[in-house]
Design an enzyme around this catalytic site. Structure first.
Site, PDB file in Angstrom:
ATOM      1  CG  HIS A   1      10.752   2.140  -2.576  1.00 38.45           C
ATOM      2  ND1 HIS A   1      10.100   1.069  -2.025  1.00 38.45           N
ATOM      3  CD2 HIS A   1      11.975   2.172  -1.969  1.00 38.45           C
ATOM      4  CE1 HIS A   1      10.881   0.463  -1.128  1.00 38.45           C
ATOM      5  NE2 HIS A   1      12.028   1.118  -1.095  1.00 38.45           N
TER       6      HIS A   1
ATOM      7  CG  HIS B   1       5.923   0.995  -0.461  1.00 38.63           C
ATOM      8  ND1 HIS B   1       7.278   1.082  -0.684  1.00 38.63           N
ATOM      9  CD2 HIS B   1       5.743   1.367   0.829  1.00 38.63           C
ATOM     10  CE1 HIS B   1       7.892   1.473   0.415  1.00 38.63           C
ATOM     11  NE2 HIS B   1       6.993   1.656   1.346  1.00 38.63           N
TER      12      HIS B   1
ATOM     13  CD  GLU C   1       4.155  -2.999  -1.782  1.00 38.08           C
ATOM     14  OE1 GLU C   1       5.108  -2.943  -0.999  1.00 38.08           O
ATOM     15  OE2 GLU C   1       4.193  -2.506  -2.934  1.00 38.08           O
TER      16      GLU C   1
END
Ligand code: GEM
Ligand code: ZN
Length: 375
Positions: free
Chosen positions: A166, A259, A335
């Site tokens: 992403h 991420h 994350e």
């Protein structure tokens, strides 16, 4: 006053900049996608008065809970990024800022430029233990670059890291910069011992096209790479297709996919509890990795995170889930927050490029403490 974004990872559309107290802008969608949230633009104004910047379409962004208690970042020199007063009223995001200098950049998080990416991979290749491989090209014709560090060998483990599927989650490549820098440090005992035990395959930027285009979540064709892992294609997701093929040729004993998360103000991991083959061995490995990382750094925690997948209900189009099932290995999505780590807040910079890099260095230690138990 001029507002521009025609540069690496730039993203803004100017609606009306005639009134410095009501500058109206909007974030552009990823190409052929409805996702948007990443923004990055520059304001040039010799008049150092208060600027009120209204991002008028914030209320329909991909993850609007990401705007709660969020502060945008700004920079004069594109090196030092600091948080600026930001408010969200449920519809628009308003940044109020009085610049000290003529040009100031604003972004969703500290950008990681394509030039810095090139510097990262090409300085890494100078190390005797590092080989730079090009797996192929993206849809816009950029290299899909992989760093191989160390050599395979009898009894050695194969460890894979990917980051920035992403592209707007730029903290992922800052993390990789710290991880790679430490792994290549010939004076670092953890790194040197790890290279006797494992070979590393690392893709610091899985989505260079989306990065340069200023996308939040997709590649040049609007594909969300982290939903392509079950049936990738060269036509739509060559980034995943080529990395997956390489994984199938090398095997995988540990996978970390890096991420950033828009909403949760914490560092956390998402595991493989929902994959069909999940068993006690896998669960014990996950628990050990988390326990060690908690012991290593107060920046990590395991209380807050995504809802756990029900048994057998994992989405196998997601990278970490597909790899965990395919290779029956420890496989985590890591994350980091766009906001801050609320357990250890820093009110001037929030979560930052530097803290992402330092977390990458700490995760290397956690890998060291589990490497002998991976199989
Ligand atoms: C997330 S990871 C997918 C959710 N994973 C689990 N186990 N619940 C995504 O791709 O939506 C990663 C991200 O976007 O940062
Ligand atoms: Zn992500």
């Amino acid at each position: 006053m001029q507002i521009t974004s025609n540069f690496d990872s730039g993203n803004i559309h100017v609606i009306d900049s005639s009134n410095v107290s009501d500058i109206q802008v909007e974030i552009k969608k990823d190409n052929q996608s409805d996702f948007y949230q990443w923004f990055h633009f520059k304001i040039h104004n010799n008049d150092h008065v208060e600027h009120v910047i209204n991002i008028v379409n914030a209320g329909n962004a991909a993850y609007i809970e990401g705007w709660e208690n969020y502060q945008a970042v700004a920079s004069y020199d594109r090196e030092q990024w600091f948080r600026v007063p930001t408010e969200y009223d449920g519809k628009q995001l308003t940044i109020k800022f009085t610049p000290e200098f003529d040009s100031v950049y604003f972004a969703y998080f500290a950008p990681y430029s394509y030039e810095r990416h090139q510097d990262l991979i090409h300085s890494a290749q100078l190390h005797i233990d590092c080989q730079l491989q090009v797996l192929g090209q993206t849809l816009d014709g950029r290299d899909i670059s992989l760093l191989k560090v160390g050599e395979e060998g009898e009894g050695k483990k194969t460890i894979w890291l990917t980051a920035r599927q992403h592209p707007g989650e730029t903290m992922a490549e800052w993390f990789m910069e710290g991880f790679i820098d430490r792994l290549l440090d010939e004076d670092d005992g953890v790194a040197r011992s790890l290279l006797n035990k494992a070979v590393f395959y690392m893709v610091p930027n899985m989505n260079p096209d989306g990065s340069v285009r200023g996308h939040l979540r997709t590649n040049a064709l609007g594909a969300n790479l982290n939903r392509e892992w079950q049936t990738p294609s060269m036509d739509r997701s060559p980034e995943v297709y080529l990395v997956r093929e390489k994984m199938l040729s090398t095997g995988v004993d540990l996978f970390l996919d890096i991420h950033g998360d828009e909403a949760l103000p914490y560092n956390f991991v998402a595991g493989c509890e929902g994959i069909p083959s999940y068993d006690e061995r896998h669960q014990a490995l996950e628990e050990k990795f988390k326990r060690i990382l908690i012991a290593i750094t107060p920046e990590f925690q395991d209380e807050k995170g995504y809802e756990k997948d029900e048994p057998g209900q994992a989405n196998l189009t997601v990278g970490a889930s597909w790899v965990g099932e395919q290779f029956k290995c420890l496989s985590y999505t890591i994350e980091m927050p766009f906001k801050d780590n609320d357990l250890l807040p820093d009110y001037s910079v929030g979560w930052s490029d530097e803290r992402s890099s330092l977390l990458g260095r700490d995760v290397l230690t956690a890998v060291y403490h589990v490497v002998d138990q991976l199989r």
